[in-house]
Enzyme design. Structure first.
Site, PDB file in Angstrom:
ATOM      1  CE1 TYR A  15      -4.363  -1.725   4.968  1.00 37.33           C
ATOM      2  CE2 TYR A  15      -3.452   0.399   4.306  1.00 37.33           C
ATOM      3  CZ  TYR A  15      -4.001  -0.820   3.975  1.00 37.33           C
ATOM      4  OH  TYR A  15      -4.191  -1.151   2.654  1.00 37.33           O
ATOM      5  CB  SER A  23      -0.895   0.012   1.251  1.00 38.45           C
ATOM      6  OG  SER A  23      -1.576   1.237   1.390  1.00 38.45           O
TER       7      SER A  23
END
Length: 286
Positions: A161, A148
């Protein structure tokens, strides 16, 4: 069945029930690939398999954070279809939250699914790819994993995350060299803004997502985001061009450049983004 007996070129695609994973599976099938797909969402997975048709050689619902289940599935796939040509590991989850209040269980869930799930998929398939050795000619086997932009950039409330996705990115940086002698190319995907179903259902811990400010922020994000189909197209094209780090937007490339070359600008922009997010979260806290 060994690599020489494996007549069909096929790819593993995780997270294939929706979003980026579904579009990757569909685009590979459009290019003539056989695909073995999985996702925890059985209904969505069945729909993807129906869309792909006979090129879907397997569609098994699976929780990638369950090590034993991943091993059983992978073993059955390799026994039946031989060594995979490529792995597109897309499956994952997203949870954001304040480091002071986000429950430990959510941190553990992110690590279990995003980081350990990636490790389980790699350990289940890559050893057979290594043992099979390089393919004839210039063709390469591929290990493609979605990290990501949060694995690179300091986005607000992304600590947990980012820990899970940053771990994936660091692991792939090592594997790109470890696996090269075995004829396996490694590709790390760092998507920027993508308008997937996660945008609508994402868990922002401690925030009321029905709040007007939150809804407006999501709408702004969606206006900036690319579609899952476009993201999948960029991924498949990047893999075909042998790119290691595949980003899906200019914002990721610019942010990565600014970290090194213009740190003041990077701190200014990310600091402003963080303050904006804190302002929204303060009014929408629950």
């Amino acid at each position: 069945m060994n690599a020489e007996q494996n007549a069909q070129k096929y790819a593993i695609v995780t997270g294939a029930a929706s979003g980026i994973g579904k579009e990757v599976a569909r685009q590979l099938a459009d290019d003539g690939w056989h695909v073995a797909i999985t996702d925890i969402n059985a209904d969505g997975l069945a729909q993807t398999a129906a869309d792909i048709g006979e090129l879907a050689i397997d569609a098994t619902p699976l929780d990638i954070s369950n090590h034993e289940a991943v091993e059983r599935w992978a073993g059955g796939i390799v026994d039946k279809h031989g060594v995979p040509h490529s792995i597109y590991h897309v499956g994952g989850i997203s949870i954001w939250g304040n480091v002071a209040t986000m429950p430990l269980e959510k941190w553990e869930m992110l690590i279990d699914v995003n980081l350990m799930g990636t490790i389980y998929i790699i350990r289940a398939f890559v050893p057979s790819m290594m043992e099979a050795g390089p393919l004839p000619g210039k063709e390469k086997r591929r290990l493609v994993c979605v990290s990501s932009s949060a694995g690179i950039l300091g986005l607000p409330w992304h600590a947990a995350y980012s820990a899970s996705k940053g771990g994936v990115l660091a692991m792939l940086e090592v594997l790109r060299f470890d696996l090269a002698p075995f004829g396996i190319n490694v590709h790390a995907v760092a998507p920027g803004a993508v308008d997937t179903g996660l945008v609508r259902t994402i868990d922002i811990d401690g925030v009321d997502q029905s709040n007007p400010k939150v809804r407006r922020a999501k709408k702004l994000f969606q206006g900036h985001a690319i579609s899952p189909a476009k993201c999948a197209q960029i991924i498949v094209k990047g893999v075909r061009k042998n790119k290691y780090l595949i980003s899906t937007g200019g914002d990721v490339k610019l942010g990565r450049w600014a970290q090194v070359n213009a740190p003041f600008l990077y701190r200014l922009v990310l600091g402003g983004l963080n303050r904006g997010f804190q302002w929204i979260a303060k009014d929408a806290s629950v």
